[in-house]
Design an enzyme around this catalytic site. Structure first.
Site, PDB file in Angstrom:
ATOM      1  N   GLU A   1       0.887  -1.297   0.125  1.00  0.00           N
ATOM      2  CA  GLU A   1      -0.080  -0.028  -0.083  1.00  0.00           C
ATOM      3  C   GLU A   1       0.763   1.145   0.029  1.00  0.00           C
ATOM      4  OE1 GLU A   1      -3.538   0.153   0.084  1.00  0.00           O
ATOM      5  OE2 GLU A   1      -3.184  -1.985  -0.766  1.00  0.00           O
TER       6      GLU A   1
ATOM      7  N   HIS B   1      -5.269   1.727   6.799  1.00  0.00           N
ATOM      8  CA  HIS B   1      -3.989   1.959   6.671  1.00  0.00           C
ATOM      9  C   HIS B   1      -3.393   2.586   8.173  1.00  0.00           C
ATOM     10  CE1 HIS B   1      -4.604   2.761   2.102  1.00  0.00           C
ATOM     11  NE2 HIS B   1      -4.057   1.600   2.193  1.00  0.00           N
TER      12      HIS B   1
ATOM     13  N   CYS C   1      -3.358  11.475   3.228  1.00  0.00           N
ATOM     14  CA  CYS C   1      -3.572  10.569   2.117  1.00  0.00           C
ATOM     15  C   CYS C   1      -3.058  11.257   0.875  1.00  0.00           C
ATOM     16  CB  CYS C   1      -4.842  10.111   1.893  1.00  0.00           C
ATOM     17  SG  CYS C   1      -5.531   8.922   2.917  1.00  0.00           S
TER      18      CYS C   1
END
Length: 448
Positions: A174, A250, A371
């Protein structure tokens, strides 16, 4: 030689929509099927970039991807002209069309893992594009991501690029959403911190029961090998499976680090004390003084953290040594979170100021300030070697806002994704953008 942490923010794409595609991301799923405003989303992101630039931080731009991804639909059996492919997908498999239209590449914390030259064996900045194979709509990003990063960081003397890891569950990667770096100075050797949700091969590590753990230990180990990192400069930690099951998909939803500081929730990790001791010992060998700020669950619950995105914030080092926390408006709207932040900044501790930004369009789709940016530590020589077209300036900000106003819709619903005109609008916009950012041909429609 002076060094910098440069934030490259993702520019929101013209197909920004609320498809609810990300199982495990509470905000993404709860706002599914609502109408979005791509123009407002892009302008909100650009406003944050401009503000950080004006505060004196180095700021860059990372281009969005071509959407709908017609090539991906063709690989799934849809044929004919581009318009016919979109029409047939809308008729027979609307969820696949929605996935092919996702603007999730805006969250460039997932674009790649980056290791600065001070940490790597060959003295270059290393990039590994994330395979994002846990979610189909994100797994189709990495080929274009690699081309865009290659166009931004093209000088092979200073930059090394690696292909994404094998797109299988055992190597789910990720990117920087599960990676951060601690250092005394950005130009000096530091400690890279990899956080994983599960192990693909070692059953000793517990796994979440409700939502998927997207990052594997094996992927983190592979990236560290590719980047030539030494064992003394790496720490691996496991996310708490119970917080993953509460929507912490996350690590950057429950912790953020910068410089010598880790800001984290009490429930973020397993074996926290052991992890903190290892970070302190290894950073100490690099001449650093590791410090941590633990947010107690008694003051901010995991649910509060997920709803407000308190930890999906940017922790920035100012020239005077103080730290600034960039948070979304939702933090101010949560009474417990805002009360905690007020006490944090008034205590005279490491974090001296909090700045709030309106990023509602991104937040409703499940991504906050952290993000939206990929952090790249660069020394002066390396920064000079970056494609200058992607470095934010006042003129570039003006050009990009005008570009958004010309090309972006102010409303987009799921039904609009079936309009072939949207593909033409997206391609026209991106073709112009590559000229603005001096990227060359990076999109499939420009290459094929």
């Amino acid at each position: 030689m002076k060094s910098y942490e440069v934030n490259f923010d993702g520019l929101v794409g013209p197909t920004h929509n609320y498809g609810g595609l990300s199982y495990g991301n509470v905000a993404s799923q709860s706002n599914s099927q609502q109408s979005s405003n791509p123009r407002e989303a892009a302008l909100q992101g650009l406003a944050k970039m401009k503000a950080l630039m004006e505060m004196g931080f180095q700021q860059g731009v990372l281009a969005p991807q071509e959407r709908p991804d017609v090539a991906a639909l063709r690989r799934l059996g849809f044929a004919g002209s581009d318009a016919q492919v979109i029409e047939r997908a809308a008729k027979d498999a609307m969820p696949l069309l929605v996935a092919s239209c996702s603007a999730s590449s805006m969250w460039v914390a997932n674009a790649a893992t980056v290791s600065p030259s001070a940490d790597t064996a060959d003295g270059r900045v290393h990039f590994t594009a994330a395979n994002l194979n846990c979610k189909y709509h994100r797994s189709i990003e990495h080929p274009t991501t690699s081309r865009v990063l290659g166009a931004m960081f093209a000088d092979q003397k200073h930059f090394a690029h690696h292909a994404a890891l094998p797109a299988v569950a055992q190597f789910g990667d990720e990117g920087a959403a599960n990676h951060t770096r601690f250092c005394r100075d950005y130009g000096q050797a530091g400690v890279e911190f990899f956080v994983f949700g599960r192990s693909a091969f070692d059953t000793r590590y517990p796994a979440p029961q409700k939502y998927p753990a997207r990052q594997t230990l094996e992927a983190s180990l592979a990236v560290a090998r590719l980047h030539g990192l030494s064992n003394d400069g790496v720490v691996y930690a496991q996310q708490n499976p119970s917080v993953i099951d509460q929507g912490v998909f996350h690590n950057d939803v429950i912790a953020v680090g910068n410089g010598e500081v880790l800001f984290y929730h009490e429930d973020a990790f397993l074996e926290t004390d052991k992890m903190l001791a290892e970070l302190q010992a290894k950073l100490g060998k690099c001449g650093g003084n590791f410090q941590s700020i633990c947010v107690p669950r008694s003051q901010v619950t995991v649910e509060d953290a997920v709803r407000s995105y308190l930890f999906n914030s940017q922790l920035l080092s100012r020239a005077d040594g103080s730290m600034l926390l960039i948070v979304p408006e939702e933090c101010r709207g949560n009474e417990r979170v805002w009360q905690y932040l007020q006490s944090l900044t008034s205590s005279g501790g490491l974090i001296r100021e909090v700045k709030v930004f309106d990023l509602k369009q991104s937040m409703q789709n499940g991504g906050g300030p952290a993000c939206l940016r990929l952090r790249v530590a660069l020394n002066q020589t390396e920064l000079a070697a970056v494609n200058p077209g992607v470095i934010m300036t006042a003129p570039l900000y003006g050009t990009l806002t005008q570009w958004v106003d010309r090309h972006y819709r102010d409303r987009l619903s799921e039904n609009d994704l079936a309009d072939p005109q949207l593909l033409l609008e997206c391609r026209t916009a991106l073709d112009e953008l590559t000229q603005i950012l001096k990227l060359g041909a990076v999109y499939p429609f420009q290459i094929n």
